[in-house]
Design an enzyme around this catalytic site. Sequence first.
Site, PDB file in Angstrom:
ATOM      1  N   ARG A 256       0.692  -1.059  -0.076  1.00 30.37           N
ATOM      2  CA  ARG A 256       0.095  -0.106  -0.032  1.00 30.37           C
ATOM      3  C   ARG A 256       0.881   1.296   0.070  1.00 30.37           C
ATOM      4  NH1 ARG A 256      -5.816   1.267   3.144  1.00 30.37           N
ATOM      5  NH2 ARG A 256      -5.878   3.158   2.119  1.00 30.37           N
ATOM      6  N   HIS A 263       4.573  11.858  -2.332  1.00 27.10           N
ATOM      7  CA  HIS A 263       4.022  12.313  -1.378  1.00 27.10           C
ATOM      8  C   HIS A 263       5.108  12.682  -0.166  1.00 27.10           C
ATOM      9  CE1 HIS A 263       0.289  10.855  -3.031  1.00 27.10           C
ATOM     10  NE2 HIS A 263      -0.338  10.992  -2.307  1.00 27.10           N
TER      11      HIS A 263
HETATM   12  N1  GLY Z   1      -3.703   7.559  -0.400  1.00 28.14           N
HETATM   13  C1  GLY Z   1      -2.911   6.443  -0.127  1.00 28.14           C
HETATM   14  C2  GLY Z   1      -3.737   5.491   0.557  1.00 28.14           C
HETATM   15  O1  GLY Z   1      -4.976   5.350   0.572  1.00 28.14           O
HETATM   16  O2  GLY Z   1      -3.128   4.527   1.255  1.00 28.14           O
END
Ligand code: GLY
Length: 374
Positions: A256, A263
């Site tokens: 993930r 970011h």
């Molecule tokens: N926006 C990245 C996540 O939801 O893991």
Amino acid sequence: MSSKDIPDVNQSRMRISLCDLGQRGYDIETGSGNLDRIGLFLSRFKPCSRVILLTDANVRALGYCTIVERSLSGAGFDVCVESIAAGEPSKSIETAVKLWSKLLAAGIDRKSILVSLGGGVVGDLGGFIAATYARGIRFFQAPTTLLAQVDSSVGGKVGIDLPAAKNMVGCFYQPLGVLIDTDVLNTLPEVEYACGLGEVAKYAVSLDAELFGILETNADKVRSRNSELLKFIVTKCCRIKGRIVGEDEFETTGKRVLLNYGHTFAHAFEIISNFKLPHGKAVAIGSIYAAKLAKRIEMVDNDFVERQIKFHKTIGLPVELPDELLNTINWNNIIEIMRHDKKTEAGNLKFVLPTKIGQCKLVNNIDPKNIIPE
Ligand code: GLY
């Protein structure tokens, strides 16, 4: 299939199942005109004592709340509407306290469903309220911005901000489902559209070469918000994210985290701008900085960086910080901020970096001197 063509999504409505979450798997349905049929979509979750429809002033002014309320009432739901001020300051403990009290006064119980109709703020806050009120009530997402449709409404990250740190208080709480109406993107202000595209570009460059190729050759349609292309983009991004979340719901296996290209730079840029630089634009700029970092440590070549810069420019994304930030930036300060990012562990500076178009990996222990541009 030539990458010039937009792949047919076969039907205007497409169901994406996050089956890997077992019993908690849910459907994401994308298409045009979906707001009108939310009542039908939610009917599968009956019995339901009451629906609390959470939205913001902007969405209300556009008439979308009325459409949803009518559809829900028409399907036999008892609906009460709660509206918050639009914008990030609403993701606060003060707004949460007000909403918890309103839910109590409205008789919301564990058989109720909270529906978030709006962008990332309404989605994240609504999910947090649903996760915490009465130790958890059911929650449904109807995202109305491109950023919420392709990213924040999928995957169950919910929460509020602390004065000093965004998204610092929250949890993972998956919705019952996500219903996306791509028609609402026509009324999205330009800056909001660009913010959503920042996340779309992230998926394309770091995770999906097919998406990259299609966007690169259809840049004019991206800029003109072509409805078929938008349906394809939203469906594709939800599929990518749904697959990754299904494999690593709690961001523990290293999968993930790959959704975070650009970011680490973006969060630092948002902080030094006092959050005037919006998240999606910060991600777009941050991913160019990440690509240049990858080049400095010889993970990609100069052609990669140039191709990404050209790609951003042709679809209308920024590639550099606004002058007022660029002229005053202190890189030691940026590195300090990065060391305190909530994803940083023991000061280890780690970045999601590209290896080629459509692929990336997490790289640990980056030497701070490589973070600073030449
Ligand atoms: N926006 C990245 C996540 O939801 O893991």
